[in-house]
Design a protein around this motif. Structure first.
Motif, short mmCIF file in Angstrom:
data_model
loop_
_atom_site.label_atom_id
_atom_site.label_comp_id
_atom_site.label_asym_id
_atom_site.label_seq_id
_atom_site.Cartn_x
_atom_site.Cartn_y
_atom_site.Cartn_z
N ASN A 193 87.04 5.91 19.77
CA ASN A 193 86.98 5.47 18.46
C ASN A 193 88.23 5.30 17.70
O ASN A 193 89.13 6.00 17.91
CB ASN A 193 85.74 6.53 17.71
CG ASN A 193 84.75 6.42 18.11
OD1 ASN A 193 84.09 5.37 18.66
ND2 ASN A 193 83.99 7.76 18.18
N GLU A 194 88.15 4.42 16.90
CA GLU A 194 89.38 3.93 16.00
C GLU A 194 88.89 4.59 14.57
O GLU A 194 87.92 4.01 14.05
CB GLU A 194 89.80 2.48 16.06
CG GLU A 194 91.17 2.38 14.94
CD GLU A 194 91.54 1.12 15.05
OE1 GLU A 194 92.67 0.79 14.46
OE2 GLU A 194 90.78 0.13 15.55
N CYS A 195 89.40 5.67 14.05
CA CYS A 195 88.79 5.83 12.70
C CYS A 195 89.93 5.41 11.72
O CYS A 195 91.18 5.67 11.64
CB CYS A 195 89.06 7.33 12.66
SG CYS A 195 88.10 8.32 14.07
N SER A 205 85.62 10.83 21.97
CA SER A 205 84.49 11.18 21.74
C SER A 205 83.41 11.13 22.95
O SER A 205 83.80 10.43 23.71
CB SER A 205 83.50 10.67 20.31
OG SER A 205 84.69 10.44 19.38
N ARG A 265 94.89 15.27 16.70
CA ARG A 265 94.84 13.90 16.75
C ARG A 265 95.95 13.20 17.54
O ARG A 265 97.02 12.78 17.06
CB ARG A 265 94.75 13.38 15.50
CG ARG A 265 93.87 13.78 14.49
CD ARG A 265 93.87 13.08 13.11
NE ARG A 265 92.86 13.33 12.12
CZ ARG A 265 92.90 13.36 10.78
NH1 ARG A 265 93.88 12.46 10.42
NH2 ARG A 265 91.94 13.71 10.08
N TRP A 280 93.08 7.66 16.35
CA TRP A 280 92.08 7.22 17.48
C TRP A 280 91.63 8.66 17.83
O TRP A 280 92.36 9.71 17.87
CB TRP A 280 92.74 6.58 18.71
CG TRP A 280 93.20 5.30 18.54
CD1 TRP A 280 94.28 4.69 17.92
CD2 TRP A 280 92.12 4.32 18.92
NE1 TRP A 280 94.24 3.51 17.92
CE2 TRP A 280 93.02 3.04 18.57
CE3 TRP A 280 90.95 4.02 19.50
CZ2 TRP A 280 92.59 1.73 18.73
CZ3 TRP A 280 90.50 2.91 19.81
CH2 TRP A 280 91.56 1.59 19.52
N THR A 281 90.14 8.80 18.31
CA THR A 281 89.63 9.94 18.66
C THR A 281 88.90 9.52 20.19
O THR A 281 88.57 8.52 20.34
CB THR A 281 88.61 10.33 17.88
OG1 THR A 281 87.66 9.56 17.52
CG2 THR A 281 89.37 10.93 16.52
N CYS A 285 95.30 5.76 9.87
CA CYS A 285 94.39 5.18 11.14
C CYS A 285 94.79 5.98 12.25
O CYS A 285 96.05 6.24 12.64
CB CYS A 285 94.66 3.70 11.19
SG CYS A 285 93.69 3.02 12.81
N THR A 308 90.72 5.55 7.53
CA THR A 308 90.67 6.12 6.31
C THR A 308 91.48 5.13 5.29
O THR A 308 92.36 4.21 5.77
CB THR A 308 91.05 7.34 6.20
OG1 THR A 308 92.66 7.55 6.46
CG2 THR A 308 90.41 8.27 7.44
#
Length: 183
Positions: free
Chosen positions: A124-126, A137, A154, A134-135, A132, A128
């Motif tokens: 996932n690219e998060c 999941s 992170r 990546w996670t 920015c 805010t």
């Protein structure tokens, strides 16, 4: 054993030892920033001194002392030292995945997720307003929320991709990995 050195993170992949070659361990070590640790403790000491001075002096609590305490509290919060030593993803192909967080104090948090409960690993690219990142999941069966593989850190995308590929192989989601390799 494969190693990657990055600025803040140190990645080690141990794909089996002499006893069990099928276990795949991905460790992400978080380097201690000595200046940040020092500033964290220094800001806490200054905050404690300000609180004690405001309590034990005979002066009334004024606006200036309030702002001093407020600024020290903000520094203590922003410079707070994160005590995580490393995070690991242990992939046992026929059983499941174990997510581990190791702290500098010696405490460990472990969570085992059976393989049949994992629907798919996803990157996932998060985004805010400030940053920015990546996670990695896991989409789990009968759960409403995603489970983060690296909960406290992170790590950059260069570290997450090999872990994601091995998770795809273990959960039989290789078609997505093969599609990305061909493009």
């Amino acid at each position: 054993m494969k190693q990657k050195y990055l600025d803040k993170y140190y990645y080690v992949r141990n794909d089996g030892n002499a006893l069990c070659k099928s276990i795949d361990v991905h460790d992400v070590f978080i380097r201690k920033d000595k200046i940040r640790v020092f500033l964290s403790y220094l800001s806490r000491i200054i905050l404690l001194i300000n609180i004690l001075l405001s309590i034990f002096t005979k002066d009334k609590f004024s606006v200036g002392s309030f702002w001093g305490l407020f600024i020290c509290a903000i520094f203590a919060k922003f410079l707070q030292y994160k005590p995580v030593k490393k995070e690991s993803v242990v992939i046992i192909p026929s059983f499941g995945v174990q997510l581990e967080t190791h702290y500098w104090s010696g405490r460990n948090n472990r969570r085992f997720i059976p393989l049949e409960k994992i629907l798919k690993p996803v990157l996932n690219e998060c985004v805010t307003p400030v940053t920015c990142y990546w996670t990695l999941s896991l989409i789990l069966r009968d759960e409403n929320e995603l489970t983060l593989a690296f909960q406290k850190s992170r790590p950059p995308l260069r570290i997450l991709i090999p872990v994601w590929r091995q998770l795809c192989k273990a959960t039989n989601c290789e078609e997505l990995c093969n599609y990305l390799d061909s493009n």
